[in-house]
Write a protein that holds these residues in place. Sequence first.
Motif, mmCIF file in Angstrom:
data_model
loop_
_atom_site.group_PDB
_atom_site.id
_atom_site.type_symbol
_atom_site.label_atom_id
_atom_site.label_comp_id
_atom_site.label_asym_id
_atom_site.label_seq_id
_atom_site.Cartn_x
_atom_site.Cartn_y
_atom_site.Cartn_z
ATOM 1 N N ASN A 282 0.847 -1.179 0.000
ATOM 2 C CA ASN A 282 0.000 0.000 0.000
ATOM 3 C C ASN A 282 0.889 1.237 0.000
ATOM 4 O O ASN A 282 1.996 1.206 0.521
ATOM 5 N N ASN A 283 0.431 2.310 -0.593
ATOM 6 C CA ASN A 283 1.190 3.560 -0.573
ATOM 7 C C ASN A 283 1.232 4.095 0.851
ATOM 8 O O ASN A 283 0.281 3.922 1.609
ATOM 9 N N GLY A 284 2.318 4.744 1.187
ATOM 10 C CA GLY A 284 2.391 5.371 2.497
ATOM 11 C C GLY A 284 3.814 5.653 2.917
ATOM 12 O O GLY A 284 4.770 5.183 2.302
ATOM 13 N N ILE A 285 3.921 6.445 3.960
ATOM 14 C CA ILE A 285 5.210 6.769 4.570
ATOM 15 C C ILE A 285 5.229 6.102 5.932
ATOM 16 O O ILE A 285 4.270 6.226 6.716
ATOM 17 N N THR A 286 6.300 5.399 6.210
ATOM 18 C CA THR A 286 6.397 4.645 7.453
ATOM 19 C C THR A 286 6.687 5.563 8.634
ATOM 20 O O THR A 286 7.409 6.539 8.503
ATOM 21 N N GLU A 287 6.121 5.222 9.774
ATOM 22 C CA GLU A 287 6.447 5.938 11.010
ATOM 23 C C GLU A 287 7.656 5.297 11.669
ATOM 24 O O GLU A 287 8.455 5.972 12.312
ATOM 25 N N LYS A 288 7.777 3.986 11.524
ATOM 26 C CA LYS A 288 8.908 3.219 12.068
ATOM 27 C C LYS A 288 9.410 2.312 10.955
ATOM 28 O O LYS A 288 8.774 2.179 9.908
ATOM 29 N N ASN A 289 10.541 1.662 11.185
ATOM 30 C CA ASN A 289 11.039 0.715 10.189
ATOM 31 C C ASN A 289 9.963 -0.323 9.889
ATOM 32 O O ASN A 289 9.327 -0.851 10.800
ATOM 33 N N ARG A 290 9.773 -0.605 8.613
ATOM 34 C CA ARG A 290 8.820 -1.637 8.169
ATOM 35 C C ARG A 290 9.659 -2.767 7.576
ATOM 36 O O ARG A 290 10.343 -2.580 6.573
ATOM 37 N N ILE A 291 9.622 -3.928 8.222
ATOM 38 C CA ILE A 291 10.411 -5.075 7.767
ATOM 39 C C ILE A 291 9.451 -6.193 7.390
ATOM 40 O O ILE A 291 8.636 -6.639 8.203
ATOM 41 N N VAL A 292 9.565 -6.622 6.141
ATOM 42 C CA VAL A 292 8.692 -7.662 5.602
ATOM 43 C C VAL A 292 9.568 -8.757 5.006
ATOM 44 O O VAL A 292 10.586 -8.468 4.374
ATOM 45 N N ILE A 293 9.168 -9.999 5.194
ATOM 46 C CA ILE A 293 9.832 -11.147 4.576
ATOM 47 C C ILE A 293 8.902 -11.669 3.484
ATOM 48 O O ILE A 293 7.698 -11.824 3.693
ATOM 49 N N SER A 294 9.465 -11.931 2.320
ATOM 50 C CA SER A 294 8.687 -12.496 1.219
ATOM 51 C C SER A 294 9.385 -13.755 0.737
ATOM 52 O O SER A 294 10.608 -13.875 0.831
ATOM 53 N N THR A 295 8.599 -14.669 0.206
ATOM 54 C CA THR A 295 9.167 -15.934 -0.232
ATOM 55 C C THR A 295 8.422 -16.504 -1.423
ATOM 56 O O THR A 295 7.235 -16.238 -1.611
ATOM 57 N N GLY A 296 9.140 -17.250 -2.224
ATOM 58 C CA GLY A 296 8.554 -18.008 -3.306
ATOM 59 C C GLY A 296 8.486 -19.468 -2.929
ATOM 60 O O GLY A 296 9.415 -20.011 -2.312
ATOM 61 N N LEU A 297 7.403 -20.125 -3.290
ATOM 62 C CA LEU A 297 7.175 -21.533 -2.936
ATOM 63 C C LEU A 297 6.763 -22.316 -4.174
ATOM 64 O O LEU A 297 5.930 -21.836 -4.943
ATOM 65 N N LYS A 298 7.320 -23.489 -4.324
ATOM 66 C CA LYS A 298 6.930 -24.372 -5.426
ATOM 67 C C LYS A 298 6.228 -25.590 -4.842
ATOM 68 O O LYS A 298 6.763 -26.254 -3.938
ATOM 69 N N GLN A 299 5.029 -25.852 -5.338
ATOM 70 C CA GLN A 299 4.269 -27.002 -4.836
ATOM 71 C C GLN A 299 4.805 -28.281 -5.451
ATOM 72 O O GLN A 299 5.175 -28.335 -6.609
ATOM 73 N N TYR A 300 4.865 -29.330 -4.630
ATOM 74 C CA TYR A 300 5.229 -30.658 -5.130
ATOM 75 C C TYR A 300 4.187 -31.652 -4.659
ATOM 76 O O TYR A 300 3.407 -31.389 -3.766
ATOM 77 N N ASP A 301 4.167 -32.813 -5.310
ATOM 78 C CA ASP A 301 3.151 -33.834 -4.982
ATOM 79 C C ASP A 301 3.610 -34.750 -3.883
ATOM 80 O O ASP A 301 4.704 -34.984 -3.630
#
Length: 159
Positions: free
Chosen positions: A140-159
């Motif tokens: 979302n658009n915006g200016i942070t008041e404090k540090n914003r730390i986000v973790i993102s990941t890619g996942l591959k599905q297997y059977d």
Amino acid sequence: MIKIYDKTFAKINNSLFKSKILNYTKENPCCYGYPNCNCPKHQSNAHLHYAIPELRESLYNALDKCKLNCEITHMWSFVTFNNQEVDSINHNHQVSNNKEYTGLLYLTKTDIGTVFDDEVITPKINTWYIWDSKLYHRPNNGITEKNRIVISTGLKQYD
């Protein structure tokens, strides 16, 4: 959208842990072209899950809870420092024709969530959000008041 709170991870998500993430991000930038690239300004490389095993363990525990058989293909941190505008580019994470998922974890309290075409994530720390990687989204658009730390990941599905 799958949403899974990790109470075990919540116990270790403290200022020391966040410092570890910030240091990793600083020492391991997004790509070889950094800082002259198109990546967000403060993003780590895609190998965070090897360097910080607590994140890998937390995600695999979440995947077990929701019965998703996936492997982590990549994981990175995305940081916006206090009083800065969040890099907000609409994108998806689909890289192949395989069934893939994206995971997101907020490490810090923030009002700046993630926007999809028909949904907005209201951030809750220590909660994994998992969705189909084909879905376009952006911070979302915006200016942070404090540090914003986000973790993102890619996942591959297997059977």
